[in-house]
Scaffold this active site. Sequence first.
Site, PDB file in Angstrom:
ATOM      1  N   GLY A  13       0.842  -1.213   0.000  1.00 40.04           N
ATOM      2  CA  GLY A  13       0.000   0.000   0.000  1.00 40.04           C
ATOM      3  C   GLY A  13       0.864   1.244   0.000  1.00 40.04           C
ATOM      4  O   GLY A  13       1.830   1.329   0.750  1.00 40.04           O
ATOM      5  N   ARG A  74       1.066  -5.157  -5.274  1.00 36.84           N
ATOM      6  CA  ARG A  74       1.155  -6.302  -4.360  1.00 36.84           C
ATOM      7  C   ARG A  74       1.292  -7.513  -5.295  1.00 36.84           C
ATOM      8  O   ARG A  74       0.325  -7.887  -5.951  1.00 36.84           O
ATOM      9  CB  ARG A  74      -0.102  -6.419  -3.505  1.00 36.84           C
ATOM     10  CG  ARG A  74      -0.427  -5.183  -2.648  1.00 36.84           C
ATOM     11  CD  ARG A  74      -1.550  -5.493  -1.678  1.00 36.84           C
ATOM     12  NE  ARG A  74      -2.161  -4.312  -1.085  1.00 36.84           N
ATOM     13  CZ  ARG A  74      -1.740  -3.705   0.030  1.00 36.84           C
ATOM     14  NH1 ARG A  74      -0.676  -4.151   0.652  1.00 36.84           N
ATOM     15  NH2 ARG A  74      -2.385  -2.661   0.512  1.00 36.84           N
ATOM     16  N   ASP A 105       5.472  -4.955   6.017  1.00 33.63           N
ATOM     17  CA  ASP A 105       6.089  -6.215   6.443  1.00 33.63           C
ATOM     18  C   ASP A 105       6.153  -7.266   5.318  1.00 33.63           C
ATOM     19  O   ASP A 105       7.113  -8.034   5.229  1.00 33.63           O
ATOM     20  CB  ASP A 105       5.364  -6.779   7.664  1.00 33.63           C
ATOM     21  CG  ASP A 105       3.927  -7.118   7.342  1.00 33.63           C
ATOM     22  OD1 ASP A 105       3.213  -6.245   6.815  1.00 33.63           O
ATOM     23  OD2 ASP A 105       3.517  -8.264   7.580  1.00 33.63           O
ATOM     24  N   THR A 128       4.396   2.434   5.429  1.00 30.87           N
ATOM     25  CA  THR A 128       2.982   2.023   5.482  1.00 30.87           C
ATOM     26  C   THR A 128       2.258   2.950   6.447  1.00 30.87           C
ATOM     27  O   THR A 128       2.827   3.341   7.466  1.00 30.87           O
ATOM     28  CB  THR A 128       2.800   0.556   5.950  1.00 30.87           C
ATOM     29  OG1 THR A 128       1.452   0.383   6.385  1.00 30.87           O
ATOM     30  CG2 THR A 128       3.702   0.158   7.092  1.00 30.87           C
ATOM     31  N   ASP A 130       0.056   2.095   8.362  1.00 25.37           N
ATOM     32  CA  ASP A 130      -0.442   1.294   9.490  1.00 25.37           C
ATOM     33  C   ASP A 130       0.438   1.287  10.741  1.00 25.37           C
ATOM     34  O   ASP A 130       0.011   0.806  11.789  1.00 25.37           O
ATOM     35  CB  ASP A 130      -0.656  -0.157   9.043  1.00 25.37           C
ATOM     36  CG  ASP A 130      -1.891  -0.313   8.171  1.00 25.37           C
ATOM     37  OD1 ASP A 130      -2.685   0.636   8.108  1.00 25.37           O
ATOM     38  OD2 ASP A 130      -2.049  -1.378   7.553  1.00 25.37           O
ATOM     39  N   ASP A 132       2.816  -0.642  11.649  1.00 19.48           N
ATOM     40  CA  ASP A 132       2.738  -1.994  12.208  1.00 19.48           C
ATOM     41  C   ASP A 132       3.919  -2.868  11.801  1.00 19.48           C
ATOM     42  O   ASP A 132       3.755  -4.048  11.512  1.00 19.48           O
ATOM     43  CB  ASP A 132       1.414  -2.663  11.801  1.00 19.48           C
ATOM     44  CG  ASP A 132       1.293  -2.830  10.289  1.00 19.48           C
ATOM     45  OD1 ASP A 132       2.076  -2.220   9.545  1.00 19.48           O
ATOM     46  OD2 ASP A 132       0.401  -3.577   9.856  1.00 19.48           O
ATOM     47  N   ARG A 174      -6.103  -3.218   8.683  1.00 27.10           N
ATOM     48  CA  ARG A 174      -6.645  -4.577   8.545  1.00 27.10           C
ATOM     49  C   ARG A 174      -6.239  -5.411   9.755  1.00 27.10           C
ATOM     50  O   ARG A 174      -7.025  -6.142  10.317  1.00 27.10           O
ATOM     51  CB  ARG A 174      -6.096  -5.195   7.262  1.00 27.10           C
ATOM     52  CG  ARG A 174      -6.785  -6.475   6.873  1.00 27.10           C
ATOM     53  CD  ARG A 174      -6.327  -6.925   5.505  1.00 27.10           C
ATOM     54  NE  ARG A 174      -6.839  -6.091   4.439  1.00 27.10           N
ATOM     55  CZ  ARG A 174      -6.246  -5.933   3.256  1.00 27.10           C
ATOM     56  NH1 ARG A 174      -5.105  -6.522   3.005  1.00 27.10           N
ATOM     57  NH2 ARG A 174      -6.785  -5.165   2.336  1.00 27.10           N
ATOM     58  N   ILE A 255      -9.012   7.504   1.417  1.00 27.83           N
ATOM     59  CA  ILE A 255      -8.664   8.922   1.572  1.00 27.83           C
ATOM     60  C   ILE A 255      -7.478   9.049   2.536  1.00 27.83           C
ATOM     61  O   ILE A 255      -6.654   9.961   2.420  1.00 27.83           O
ATOM     62  CB  ILE A 255      -9.893   9.736   2.062  1.00 27.83           C
ATOM     63  CG1 ILE A 255      -9.650  11.215   1.904  1.00 27.83           C
ATOM     64  CG2 ILE A 255     -10.262   9.425   3.498  1.00 27.83           C
ATOM     65  CD1 ILE A 255     -10.899  12.060   2.137  1.00 27.83           C
ATOM     66  N   ARG A 257      -4.902   7.220   2.650  1.00 32.22           N
ATOM     67  CA  ARG A 257      -3.614   6.862   2.061  1.00 32.22           C
ATOM     68  C   ARG A 257      -3.035   7.975   1.188  1.00 32.22           C
ATOM     69  O   ARG A 257      -1.866   7.911   0.811  1.00 32.22           O
ATOM     70  CB  ARG A 257      -3.768   5.572   1.239  1.00 32.22           C
ATOM     71  CG  ARG A 257      -3.897   4.318   2.074  1.00 32.22           C
ATOM     72  CD  ARG A 257      -2.804   3.318   1.782  1.00 32.22           C
ATOM     73  NE  ARG A 257      -2.854   2.834   0.448  1.00 32.22           N
ATOM     74  CZ  ARG A 257      -3.420   1.669   0.080  1.00 32.22           C
ATOM     75  NH1 ARG A 257      -3.961   0.887   0.981  1.00 32.22           N
ATOM     76  NH2 ARG A 257      -3.408   1.302  -1.163  1.00 32.22           N
TER      77      ARG A 257
HETATM   78  O1  F6P Z   1      -1.401  -0.095   3.317  1.00 32.15           O
HETATM   79  C1  F6P Z   1      -2.060  -0.580   4.432  1.00 32.15           C
HETATM   80  C2  F6P Z   1      -3.523  -0.592   4.186  1.00 32.15           C
HETATM   81  O2  F6P Z   1      -3.950   0.712   3.887  1.00 32.15           O
HETATM   82  C3  F6P Z   1      -4.351  -1.189   5.303  1.00 32.15           C
HETATM   83  O3  F6P Z   1      -4.597  -0.317   6.361  1.00 32.15           O
HETATM   84  C4  F6P Z   1      -5.577  -1.591   4.576  1.00 32.15           C
HETATM   85  O4  F6P Z   1      -6.253  -2.574   5.281  1.00 32.15           O
HETATM   86  C5  F6P Z   1      -5.031  -2.089   3.278  1.00 32.15           C
HETATM   87  O5  F6P Z   1      -3.836  -1.390   3.055  1.00 32.15           O
HETATM   88  C6  F6P Z   1      -5.928  -1.887   2.084  1.00 32.15           C
HETATM   89  O6  F6P Z   1      -5.295  -2.406   0.964  1.00 32.15           O
HETATM   90  P1  F6P Z   1      -5.791  -2.209  -0.527  1.00 32.15           P
HETATM   91  O7  F6P Z   1      -5.527  -0.784  -0.898  1.00 32.15           O
HETATM   92  O8  F6P Z   1      -4.972  -3.154  -1.299  1.00 32.15           O
HETATM   93  O9  F6P Z   1      -7.242  -2.508  -0.520  1.00 32.15           O
END
Ligand code: F6P
Length: 324
Positions: A13, A74, A105, A128, A130, A132, A174, A255, A257
Amino acid sequence: MEKKKIALLTSGGDSPGMNCAIRAITRSLLFHNQQPIGVDRGYSGLLEGNFRPLKAADVGNILQLGGTLLRTSRSAEFATPEGRQKAMDQLKQHNIHGLIVIGGDGSYRGAHALWQEHQLPVITLPGTIDNDIEQTEYTIGHDTAVQTAMEAIDRIRDTALSHDRVFFIEVMGRNSSAIALKVGLCTGAENVIEPHADVAYQEIVSGIERGMKRGKVHSIFVVAEGQKAGRSYEIQEKLMQDYQIDSRVCILGHIQRGGSPTAVDRYLASIMGAKAVDCMLNFSGPKAIAMQAGQVVHLPLEKCLQKSSGSDSKTLQLIKEISI
Ligand code: F6P
């Protein structure tokens, strides 16, 4: 120092501040007379040999931009040994000596596998929203995402207050509670529902009733999206069915991101980017750049391969205590 080609990519992401890291890595490599090679679309681009040499001007005027100049992906194929062999063939064919990866990760595990299977020098940076990644207090993009969600919730509070309403506001994460907890504290939420937690309906209802007793007629609950974005609608339905409490849902979604990175993200991404180049030029095994005790440091990559939950019981407790 001998001039070498060093590739860089963003993966997973996207997160605000990735561009600052790309800029810092590219310019630091050029400063040290090395040749930066941008990989387009993360590990997918690596498999396809989607490479381009980067000049200083190529990364000009991107510091303030969200997203990633190099784009991202991804890649399921890269997660297989055959996929990584294909990527390695491309790197060899282009005479690329090492790889710097900005991502989460999953991206770290991919980089580590390249080192283990092919001894490719790799360095990773935490990118990221997150927050995390194991062993680092901070990941690039988290501060901007929190700021974005906080501003959105402040606006929602205006309308919640005007209509005496209960709101469930869903933020990203997530597997991580980090955004939800920070935003919950910053916006005065009644409570935060973590990604893996069972929803404590009775606690939610008691919180709403307690507020009403002291004349508070609106409530904000922050929900981490967990495995299924939109879980807030289930919470809303159950609250109506079992407790006859009407509420509204707002899913903040992607939004969070986007947008221009905050000063914190620009600053840390720049320092971390330069540190990554330093580690690559003085390579002594695969390293992850991290923040520990407020300092940007490097540590063995294998220490960071687990995902952290971003959970923080002290912050959750504080949110509950000061929302009484
Ligand atoms: O990059 C992390 C994240 O934004 C998570 O918080 C979220 O669950 C996931 O990516 C969503 O991924 P995608 O944009 O592939 O739906």
